[in-house]
Design a protein around this motif. Structure first.
Motif, short mmCIF file in Angstrom:
data_model
loop_
_atom_site.label_atom_id
_atom_site.label_comp_id
_atom_site.label_asym_id
_atom_site.label_seq_id
_atom_site.Cartn_x
_atom_site.Cartn_y
_atom_site.Cartn_z
N SER A 17 0.84 -1.21 0.00
CA SER A 17 0.00 0.00 0.00
C SER A 17 0.87 1.25 0.00
O SER A 17 2.07 1.20 0.31
CB SER A 17 -0.89 -0.02 1.26
OG SER A 17 -1.71 1.13 1.33
N ASP A 38 4.13 -7.71 3.26
CA ASP A 38 3.02 -6.97 3.88
C ASP A 38 2.18 -7.94 4.70
O ASP A 38 2.17 -9.16 4.43
CB ASP A 38 2.14 -6.31 2.81
CG ASP A 38 1.36 -5.11 3.35
OD1 ASP A 38 1.70 -3.97 3.01
OD2 ASP A 38 0.41 -5.33 4.12
N TYR A 166 1.77 7.49 18.35
CA TYR A 166 2.35 7.62 17.01
C TYR A 166 3.61 8.49 17.09
O TYR A 166 4.67 8.09 16.58
CB TYR A 166 1.32 8.24 16.05
CG TYR A 166 1.77 8.22 14.61
CD1 TYR A 166 1.67 7.06 13.83
CD2 TYR A 166 2.33 9.35 14.01
CE1 TYR A 166 2.10 7.03 12.51
CE2 TYR A 166 2.76 9.34 12.69
CZ TYR A 166 2.65 8.18 11.95
OH TYR A 166 3.08 8.15 10.63
N THR A 201 -2.16 8.84 1.06
CA THR A 201 -2.20 7.37 1.10
C THR A 201 -3.42 6.98 1.92
O THR A 201 -4.04 7.82 2.58
CB THR A 201 -0.94 6.78 1.79
OG1 THR A 201 -1.03 7.07 3.20
CG2 THR A 201 0.35 7.33 1.24
P1 NAP Z 1 -0.53 2.64 4.35
O1 NAP Z 1 -0.96 3.02 2.99
O2 NAP Z 1 -1.53 2.38 5.41
O3 NAP Z 1 0.47 1.40 4.23
C1 NAP Z 1 1.00 0.75 5.35
C2 NAP Z 1 1.11 -0.72 5.03
O4 NAP Z 1 1.73 -1.37 6.16
C3 NAP Z 1 -0.25 -1.40 4.81
O5 NAP Z 1 -0.21 -2.23 3.68
C4 NAP Z 1 -0.42 -2.21 6.09
O6 NAP Z 1 -1.18 -3.39 5.92
C5 NAP Z 1 1.01 -2.58 6.39
N1 NAP Z 1 1.16 -3.01 7.78
C6 NAP Z 1 0.56 -2.52 8.89
N2 NAP Z 1 0.93 -3.22 9.96
C7 NAP Z 1 1.77 -4.18 9.54
C8 NAP Z 1 2.47 -5.24 10.18
N3 NAP Z 1 2.39 -5.44 11.50
N4 NAP Z 1 3.23 -6.06 9.43
C9 NAP Z 1 3.33 -5.88 8.09
N5 NAP Z 1 2.69 -4.90 7.42
C10 NAP Z 1 1.91 -4.07 8.14
O7 NAP Z 1 0.40 3.79 4.98
P2 NAP Z 1 1.50 4.75 4.32
O8 NAP Z 1 0.97 6.11 4.37
O9 NAP Z 1 2.02 4.19 3.05
O10 NAP Z 1 2.63 4.65 5.44
C11 NAP Z 1 3.87 3.99 5.25
C12 NAP Z 1 4.81 4.45 6.37
O11 NAP Z 1 5.03 5.86 6.25
C13 NAP Z 1 4.26 4.22 7.78
O12 NAP Z 1 5.31 3.86 8.63
C14 NAP Z 1 3.74 5.60 8.16
O13 NAP Z 1 3.70 5.78 9.56
C15 NAP Z 1 4.76 6.48 7.48
N6 NAP Z 1 4.29 7.83 7.24
C16 NAP Z 1 3.17 8.07 6.49
C17 NAP Z 1 2.74 9.38 6.31
C18 NAP Z 1 1.53 9.72 5.50
O14 NAP Z 1 1.13 10.91 5.51
N7 NAP Z 1 0.91 8.81 4.80
C19 NAP Z 1 3.45 10.42 6.91
C20 NAP Z 1 4.58 10.14 7.67
C21 NAP Z 1 4.99 8.84 7.83
P3 NAP Z 1 -2.75 -3.35 6.27
O15 NAP Z 1 -3.34 -2.34 5.37
O16 NAP Z 1 -3.18 -4.76 6.03
O17 NAP Z 1 -2.82 -2.92 7.72
#
Ligand code: NAP
Length: 261
Positions: A17, A38, A166, A201
């Motif tokens: 994702s 994932d 968080y 996202t």
């Molecule tokens: P996302 O679209 O929700 O993707 C996160 C992915 O991690 C999902 O596929 C989720 O699977 C998977 N996941 C969750 N728990 C897991 C586990 N225990 N083991 C394996 N996979 C797991 O989020 P994203 O926005 O791409 O975020 C990616 C990273 O960037 C995260 O660390 C987030 O904190 C960081 N980040 C994001 C933002 C933002 O604005 N989006 C900003 C700063 C930092 P499920 O969907 O099945 O739970």
């Protein structure tokens, strides 16, 4: 012209994702074979197909990054499928925990949040990153290979927020990155982090759908727009590639200027 990670093998957690998927696709376009890991193995397999469509080899593996043994198995799967692991992007993560049943956004306070929910965020966002980093670094050191680890931190690594676990977890990821960078520098393994601002996202879908919260998010973002996952993938690509050969222990903020002032 050769890609910026030509011939490398990249392992990407959270690759099903958002940011993880964008990294997988960009890395493939730049010459890497990619192992997509994932919790959601169907989503990982879909990303793997996108990597193959870009002309590279791919593998998909189910992992719960909070389980240390599962991280070791993930690395084994990556090596057996693609021959090595040169790059880890640790993008698996979860967002804020909300009060159950609330009709609109209502974060828990530090004083009221149930401890199992606080621990869940720390488990996934901090221990999950620690376990994936350890598993990959152990393989790299055992095989006397250098490599690059890129962890997904956040602007919240440096800011308190209404989701305390968080912010605490992401501050931990930043310090873990620095500790590992120091420990592994002599073995040719670079460890860096990315601290994105607000990115389009699934994780930010609730913020983007809520006018008041979205307006707050944009008010702290001088560029006045959400970032795209591809913009974070570009940062990960830089840190993973030899272009960043003198970077370790750093935290880069593709955030539209959150820390400008
Ligand atoms: P996302 O679209 O929700 O993707 C996160 C992915 O991690 C999902 O596929 C989720 O699977 C998977 N996941 C969750 N728990 C897991 C586990 N225990 N083991 C394996 N996979 C797991 O989020 P994203 O926005 O791409 O975020 C990616 C990273 O960037 C995260 O660390 C987030 O904190 C960081 N980040 C994001 C933002 C933002 O604005 N989006 C900003 C700063 C930092 P499920 O969907 O099945 O739970």
């Amino acid at each position: 012209m050769a890609g910026r990670v030509e011939g490398k093998v990249a392992l990407i957690t959270g690759g099903g994702s958002g940011i993880g998927r964008a990294c997988a696709v960009r890395f493939a376009k730049e010459g890497a074979n990619v192992c997509v890991a994932d919790l959601d193995v169907k989503a990982a397999a879909e990303t793997a197909r996108m990597v193959e469509a870009a002309g590279r080899k791919a593998a998909a593996v189910q992992v719960d990054t909070t389980d240390e043994a599962a991280n070791e198995a993930m690395v084994k799967h990556c090596v057996e499928s693609l021959g090595a692991v040169d790059v880890l992007v640790a993008a698996a993560g979860i967002g804020a925990v909300r009060v159950p049943g609330a009709t609109s956004y209502q974060p828990h306070t530090v004083l009221s949040i149930p401890m199992d929910q606080f621990r869940r965020v720390i488990d996934v966002n901090l221990y999950g990153v620690l376990f994936s980093n350890r598993a990959v670094a152990r393989w790299m050191t055992e095989h006397r290979r250098g490599g690059s680890i890129v962890n997904l931190a956040s602007i919240m690594s440096k800011m308190p927020s209404t989701s305390a676990p968080y912010s605490v977890s992401k501050a931990g990821v930043w310090m873990l990155t620095k500790c590992l960078a120091q420990e592994l520098a002599g073995q040719g393994i670079r460890v860096n982090a990315i601290g994105p601002g607000f990115i389009e996202t699934p994780m930010t879908a609730a913020i983007r759908a809520d006018a008041a919260r979205s307006s707050w998010a944009m008010s702290v973002t001088p560029m006045g727009r959400y970032g795209k996952p591809e913009e974070i993938a570009a940062t990960a690509l830089f840190l993973a590639s030899d272009d960043a050969s003198y970077f370790t222990g750093e935290l880069l903020h593709p955030s539209g200027g959150v820390f400008v002032g």
